[in-house]
Design an enzyme around this catalytic site. Sequence first.
Site, PDB file in Angstrom:
ATOM      1  N   CYS A 295       0.927  -1.155  -0.023  1.00  0.00           N
ATOM      2  CA  CYS A 295      -0.012  -0.018  -0.006  1.00  0.00           C
ATOM      3  C   CYS A 295       0.909   1.327  -0.018  1.00  0.00           C
ATOM      4  CB  CYS A 295      -1.232   0.221   1.128  1.00  0.00           C
ATOM      5  SG  CYS A 295      -1.390  -1.537   1.817  1.00  0.00           S
ATOM      6  N   ARG A 324       6.913 -11.385   5.129  1.00  0.00           N
ATOM      7  CA  ARG A 324       6.471 -11.437   6.366  1.00  0.00           C
ATOM      8  C   ARG A 324       6.897 -12.247   7.260  1.00  0.00           C
ATOM      9  NH1 ARG A 324      -0.034 -10.765   4.636  1.00  0.00           N
ATOM     10  NH2 ARG A 324       0.373  -8.749   3.574  1.00  0.00           N
ATOM     11  N   GLN A 342       1.921 -10.673  -3.898  1.00  0.00           N
ATOM     12  CA  GLN A 342       0.395 -10.569  -3.849  1.00  0.00           C
ATOM     13  C   GLN A 342      -0.002  -9.753  -5.173  1.00  0.00           C
ATOM     14  OE1 GLN A 342       0.235  -7.839  -0.360  1.00  0.00           O
ATOM     15  NE2 GLN A 342      -1.364  -9.048   0.469  1.00  0.00           N
ATOM     16  N   ASP A 344      -1.694  -7.644  -6.224  1.00  0.00           N
ATOM     17  CA  ASP A 344      -2.368  -6.500  -5.266  1.00  0.00           C
ATOM     18  C   ASP A 344      -2.865  -5.247  -6.426  1.00  0.00           C
ATOM     19  OD1 ASP A 344      -3.098  -5.207  -3.065  1.00  0.00           O
ATOM     20  OD2 ASP A 344      -1.021  -5.226  -2.206  1.00  0.00           O
ATOM     21  N   HIS A 346      -4.171  -1.075  -5.833  1.00  0.00           N
ATOM     22  CA  HIS A 346      -4.863   0.113  -5.298  1.00  0.00           C
ATOM     23  C   HIS A 346      -5.439   1.054  -6.108  1.00  0.00           C
ATOM     24  CE1 HIS A 346      -1.750  -1.537  -2.371  1.00  0.00           C
ATOM     25  NE2 HIS A 346      -2.596  -1.274  -1.425  1.00  0.00           N
ATOM     26  N   LYS A 426     -13.695  -5.310   5.209  1.00  0.00           N
ATOM     27  CA  LYS A 426     -13.443  -5.895   4.174  1.00  0.00           C
ATOM     28  C   LYS A 426     -14.275  -7.010   3.561  1.00  0.00           C
ATOM     29  CE  LYS A 426     -10.172  -9.172   6.611  1.00  0.00           C
ATOM     30  NZ  LYS A 426      -9.185 -10.229   6.228  1.00  0.00           N
ATOM     31  N   HIS A 472      -8.147  -1.411  -1.157  1.00  0.00           N
ATOM     32  CA  HIS A 472      -7.106  -2.345  -1.651  1.00  0.00           C
ATOM     33  C   HIS A 472      -7.705  -3.546  -1.939  1.00  0.00           C
ATOM     34  CE1 HIS A 472      -4.672  -0.132   1.699  1.00  0.00           C
ATOM     35  NE2 HIS A 472      -5.781   0.046   1.802  1.00  0.00           N
TER      36      HIS A 472
HETATM   37 ZN   LIG Z   1      -2.996  -2.261   0.554  1.00  0.00          ZN
END
Ligand SMILES: [Zn+2]
Length: 600
Positions: A295, A324, A342, A344, A346, A426, A472
């Site tokens: 992010c 992580r 990920q 991902d 945004h 979420k 996200h």
């Molecule tokens: Zn994010």
Amino acid sequence: MERSSKKLNNNSSPEELNSLELNSIELDSGSGLDTLNHSSSHIMASAIKKLYPDAKFAIGPSIKNGFYYDFDLAITIAPEDLEKIETEMGKIIKNDFKFEKQIISKNEAKKIFKDNPYKIELINEIKDENVSIYTSGDFVDLCAGPHVESTGKVAAFKLLSIAGAYWRGDERNKMLTRIYGTAFYSREDLKNYLEKIERAKRSDHRNIGRDLGLFTFHDEAPGFPFFHPKGMIIQNAILDYWRKEHEKEGYFEIKTPVILSNDLWKTSGHWDNYKDNMYFVQIDECEYAIKPMNCPGAIIVYKSSQHSYREFPIRYAEMGLVHRHEKSGVLHGLFRVRNFTQDDAHIFCLESQLKDEIIRIMNLIDRMYKVFGFSDYHVEISTRPEKRIGSDEVWDKAESTLKDVVAGKNLSYRLNEGEGAFYGPKIDFHIKDCLERTWQCATIQLDFSMPEKFDIEYTGEDNQRHRPVMLHRVVLGSLERFIGILIENYSGNLPPWLAPVQVIVLPISEKFYEYSNSVYKMLKDQGYRAEIDNRVESLSKKIKQAELAKIPYMVIIGQNEEQAKTVTVRKKSGQDLKNIKIKDFTDLLDDTIKNKKINP
Ligand SMILES: [Zn+2]
Ligand SMILES: [Zn+2]
């Protein structure tokens, strides 16, 4: 994109923590199976008592996949003894003893169980004056119930394993013997369940990944996967598809650094909320963290230029490699790793665009899952956790938006109170694989907080500065984990568009090498992932190996094929297409691969 604290999302084996273990296929709850299984624990204890009169019983609950009973016995029970116990259980079931309930005083109960310190301890902890006991045949147990009407209701059962278990799970206590079993209302259901366990064992992605040369794990980097050439082919096939879908949906791909300064993570709130899961590094005497999420990187890209409402929604997609920290004990193949990619994105937009944007993401998720063969999924909404940023008013607005969208799509959802990310609520998508295990993959998270923290803006219609809203989202979750799920779902028999090797050419003997090589070369030139097996081996051996390598198409070439300039194609399903024109074969390949058909 965050993973909630309670559930192990995206990078996890498992929403059902033990869903990967052997005794882990979920039983159909709500059908009374738990009552049947608990009742079976009484039946097993009764059988054990007959065979081993000295056994002292502790507790015997039903569990997700069956039941167990813990008991104290001086002698050791071996796996081959399970059959004896099963035979004894069979007799009890045949006798169809009623489960009869009696309410008695604690003092009476203590007399009945006077030789059993475990039951005495349990009785002493009960607050009521009276306790309930259940009798079936000549077996009496302290129990709150409920049970099935009689022992004969157990139509099918199996004892699965023996383990040691400390009394009350405390290692300072005595180690007891635990026997696990499972019971069903029909033989058919038991058979299906046992088959599923076997299939799950055979489908373990860690073994398939090693055997097919897809990926490995090494002590040099525990929890960090090494992808081999064939594993990368799968990754890249998924990536190509992912990129095309995202391009169609108006996403722009970005790539942001893996290492970012600690100050940034302090601003984002990760420092306060996520530090324990992060890795840190020092560069030129400054402190940096290895990103656990993408992010802040996307926000920096957004902030690098001025934005107008006219550009909205701005959709930044990033295949972001995140790290992580996971404890070594929970690592599990590709399901639980310390770094993963990920898929991902945004999205920055106006509040008024939120609903449409979320619907759009949901449609994309639906479309992509179907292509991978996962048309069965369910939705969960997670709300504000205890540890969070942002005001209650903002959370109210965010939560009701998500609920409205899901309701508007006529989807029912499960509500997970308190399990949202620290910056917003979420929607999670849980796919069901062919073994009926569920996996949380996609997430859409609403975020009114991070735009505030990073002070990001856009110019509105009124020419004034305003704060955008941020979404996200991931579709696959972790690319690595998704590959693990695919491997297990298909037991390694991936759809041809994902298969590392799509075709293998098998000459019957050396005589046909020349023609075989020309077919192989032609397939390679046309872009198919082809191999040729030119070893001096029997055809049956070559076929066997190609089957083990889970290659969807075998092209067999002998006398007839060479003369007619044709090929004989054997599909993985076992179906043969004898002496077909090469063009007909490549048409078939094109149709299967381009249309991403599941089966060859
Ligand atoms: Zn994010
Ligand atoms: Zn009971």
